[in-house]
Scaffold this active site. Structure first.
Site, PDB file in Angstrom:
ATOM      1  N   GLU A  73       0.836  -1.088   0.359  1.00 22.42           N
ATOM      2  CA  GLU A  73       0.370   0.172  -0.212  1.00 22.42           C
ATOM      3  C   GLU A  73       0.551   1.509  -0.040  1.00 22.42           C
ATOM      4  O   GLU A  73       0.628   2.249  -0.784  1.00 22.42           O
ATOM      5  CB  GLU A  73      -0.700   0.500   1.411  1.00 22.42           C
ATOM      6  CG  GLU A  73      -2.290  -1.171   1.779  1.00 22.42           C
ATOM      7  CD  GLU A  73      -2.730  -1.708   0.424  1.00 22.42           C
ATOM      8  OE1 GLU A  73      -2.863  -0.499  -0.484  1.00 22.42           O
ATOM      9  OE2 GLU A  73      -2.842  -2.956  -0.069  1.00 22.42           O
ATOM     10  N   TYR A 117      -1.851  -7.343 -10.981  1.00 20.26           N
ATOM     11  CA  TYR A 117      -0.977  -7.456  -9.682  1.00 20.26           C
ATOM     12  C   TYR A 117      -0.028  -8.349 -10.450  1.00 20.26           C
ATOM     13  O   TYR A 117       1.216  -7.455 -10.447  1.00 20.26           O
ATOM     14  CB  TYR A 117      -1.092  -8.077  -8.823  1.00 20.26           C
ATOM     15  CG  TYR A 117      -2.925  -7.612  -8.350  1.00 20.26           C
ATOM     16  CD1 TYR A 117      -2.242  -6.952  -7.081  1.00 20.26           C
ATOM     17  CD2 TYR A 117      -3.914  -7.456  -7.987  1.00 20.26           C
ATOM     18  CE1 TYR A 117      -2.754  -6.117  -5.765  1.00 20.26           C
ATOM     19  CE2 TYR A 117      -4.254  -6.843  -7.387  1.00 20.26           C
ATOM     20  CZ  TYR A 117      -4.521  -6.060  -6.050  1.00 20.26           C
ATOM     21  OH  TYR A 117      -5.025  -5.572  -5.963  1.00 20.26           O
TER      22      TYR A 117
END
Length: 623
Positions: free
Chosen positions: A365, A450
């Protein structure tokens, strides 16, 4: 350079939203939010007031504007609800089992929400430059017809009031999370929709992520004095609220404390709150203050968060050298939400994890501070550019800072490659340029956004060279920070740095599901024959070991590159080895013959393991 001076110079350099980006004619809109909200902790509702200054730099006048009302997705019958009912592999966090363990019956949690559990944002008043503006709400989109147009190169002011109800914790936003966090406030305010060279981006909130214009936020939160808040931006009054200083003198009015935050040049603002939160902080060597705000449920959890805080400060120092300096003074890691989700200068993550999981999610993050928040990537369109490059940063940092290996892996993102291979051979792969919400399965979306996105970055280093990849990231940072670049802008930067044409690579890897598959076809006393078994051509590094013990690295460029990769001396396996550059290979020709003068002991296609070859059993020859 002192951090305060550096930030001042950086902010002054981006005051003009027209900016000095590489692409001629680039422009972007600007927003300046001032918000004041009053929270009712018992009903999970709040009243909001907003003044929004909107700068139009588009080259045209605007008669309409649009806002996102994301909380409206958490209502029975919404597009998010209907999507959950039909996608074959729905997100289990958003489902509930109404059957038994033996005979499960998964059902959308949204479909069963009662009126007091749903999310909503109800606009009460809306004015533009002091005049009433007409508006209508369609799902999660608020359409506003202006009484007077916003002329090009001018700024208009919106004044809104609204009521909102925080939904039961389902996805990212919500109340009473599974870990017991009271408020996870993300996508919580009427957010101006993004308008750029492609037009208005009016994506219904179905499941994927976001895009928004850069701007400044001045946010005041009134909430019960016993609650602690973790938020985007910098807290302006830490001595007047609970949690940040032991000797704070809490100021309360009608039993409510006031939390005041400011943030500059971000494009989303999030916060979370709970009376049981504790706050810790540390400063990186580069001067970034990192806060953690979490629930200290037991000694192990508290210890993990303490360790993770130290590693987070190291992360910002490490990443600055690879991808450019983090430009804001603070970053806050807050326990909340239902997994991990990035916002401007803050993230919400679930906190009841082991140390490995906690560090991994924080690294991921925090990496979004570059690939999303510094570059304002459109996550609804170029999800791989956001998640894939973030995963790439995460993996590099995780290997360096958490694993701290004595011997570095040849390919630091090998796990992402393996995930991509599973997808490529599953029959479920779709083009990576597909809009984020439109994948047929969550499996395909996550594997491509991803994993395949990370592979694109590492394999780019195989094509242009590891050093040139590093230079590309830093050059891209210099040109495009605080703007909204496209993947083509990154491609052009890589081409300028390396002198190699990359059109073929980005087109095939993004817009098709073609796969790379090379093999060693034949070896004789005087020749090695390599075959392209696929419809995706790539340059090749081929390491040959001869029977006399000597080695030779053959490099075969691809004609479409119109250039060559320089020798990669940073790899130990290439040290003190003769490198022979051969004639370029045509993508129209399936085989290539390498002439040799000595007897071969071993042949390896790409010993660095960066070529994403989906069938590698024929990439090594040993008699």
């Amino acid at each position: 350079m002192k951090l305060k001076y550096f930030i001042t110079v950086l902010l002054l350099s981006v005051v003009s939203f027209a900016g000095f980006a590489q692409r001629k004619g680039y422009w972007q809109q600007g927003v300046d939010y001032t918000m004041d909200i009053d929270v009712n902790e018992k009903t999970f509702q709040y009243e909001g007031k907003m003044t929004l200054k909107y700068s139009n730099n588009s080259g045209q006048s605007l008669n309409k504007v649009y806002f996102h009302l994301y909380f409206n997705a958490f209502q029975p019958g919404s597009m998010m609800d209907e999507r959950l009912k039909v996608i074959p592999d729905p997100d289990r966090r958003m489902m509930q089992n109404t059957g038994t363990k033996e005979k499960p019956n998964l059902q959308s949690r949204i479909s069963t929400l009662k009126p007091q559990q749903i999310g909503y944002q109800k606009i009460k008043t809306l004015k533009f430059n002091g005049q009433d503006a007409s508006f209508k709400i369609d799902g999660t989109i608020l359409e506003v017809t202006l009484p007077t147009a916003i002329a090009d190169n001018s700024t208009g002011t919106f004044d809104l009031t609204w009521d909102a109800q925080v939904p039961e914790q389902i996805r990212r936003s919500g109340r009473n999370s599974s870990e017991g966090v009271a408020f996870s406030m993300t996508q919580w305010y009427p957010k101006m929709a993004h308008f750029d060279e492609f037009g208005w981006h009016l994506d219904e909130y179905v499941g994927r992520e976001f895009v928004a214009p850069f701007g400044n936020f001045d946010v005041t939160i009134h909430i019960d004095k016993d609650y602690v808040v973790g938020s985007s931006g910098k807290l302006q009054n830490p001595m007047e609220v609970k949690g940040y200083f032991k000797n704070a003198k809490i100021k309360a009015k009608k039993n409510k404390a006031t939390w005041h935050y400011k943030a500059h040049n971000i494009h989303d603002f999030a916060w979370a709150s709970d009376p049981k939160f504790v706050v810790d902080s540390a400063k990186s060597k580069g001067g970034i203050t990192v806060y953690t705000v979490f629930l200290p449920t037991d000694k192990t959890v508290t210890s993990n968060w303490k360790t993770a805080l130290g590693m987070a400060t190291e992360f910002f120092d490490f990443t600055a050298t690879k991808f450019g300096a983090y430009p804001w003074p603070t970053y806050t890691v807050i326990q909340g939400g239902d997994g991990g989700m990035e916002y401007g200068t803050a993230t919400l993550v679930t906190g009841g994890r082991d140390l490995k999981g906690l560090v991994g999610v924080i690294f991921h993050e925090a990496a979004h501070s570059w690939y999303q928040h510094l570059f304002g990537i459109n996550e609804t369109v170029d999800e791989w550019f956001d998640e894939g490059f973030t995963s790439y940063i995460e993996d590099l940092a995780y290997q360096e800072l958490f694993l701290r290996p004595t011997a570095r892996a040849l390919n630091p993102i090998g796990a992402a490659y393996n995930s991509y291979y599973r997808l490529a051979l599953s029959g479920k792969e779709e083009p990576m340029s597909l809009l984020a919400d439109y994948y047929n399965t969550n499996f395909a979306y996550s594997s491509e956004a991803y994993s395949k996105g990370a592979v694109l970055a590492e394999q780019l280093g195989y094509i242009i060279g590891k050093d040139n990849l590093h230079k590309t990231f830093l050059s891209f940072y210099d040109k495009w920070k605080f703007k909204h670049p496209t993947p083509n802008d990154f491609k052009r930067t890589a081409e300028e740095v390396s002198g190699i044409n990359l059109k073929w690579y980005f087109n095939l890897f993004l817009n098709t599901t073609r796969k790379i598959d090379y093999g060693i076809s034949n070896i004789s006393e005087n020749a090695i024959v390599i075959r392209n078994n696929s419809d995706f051509a790539m340059p090749l590094d081929i390491l040959v070991t001869y029977e006399d013990g000597s080695k030779e690295l053959f490099y075969i460029p691809l004609r479409e590159m119109r250039g060559e990769k320089k020798a990669e001396t940073s790899f130990d396996i290439y040290q003190n080895i003769k490198r022979t550059v051969l004639d370029d290979w045509f993508w129209t020709k399936p085989t290539y013959t390498i002439s040799i003068a000595k007897k071969v002991k071993e042949v390896i296609i790409d010993p660095t393991q960066r070529l994403a070859d989906v069938k590698q059993e024929d990439n090594i020859y040993k008699p």
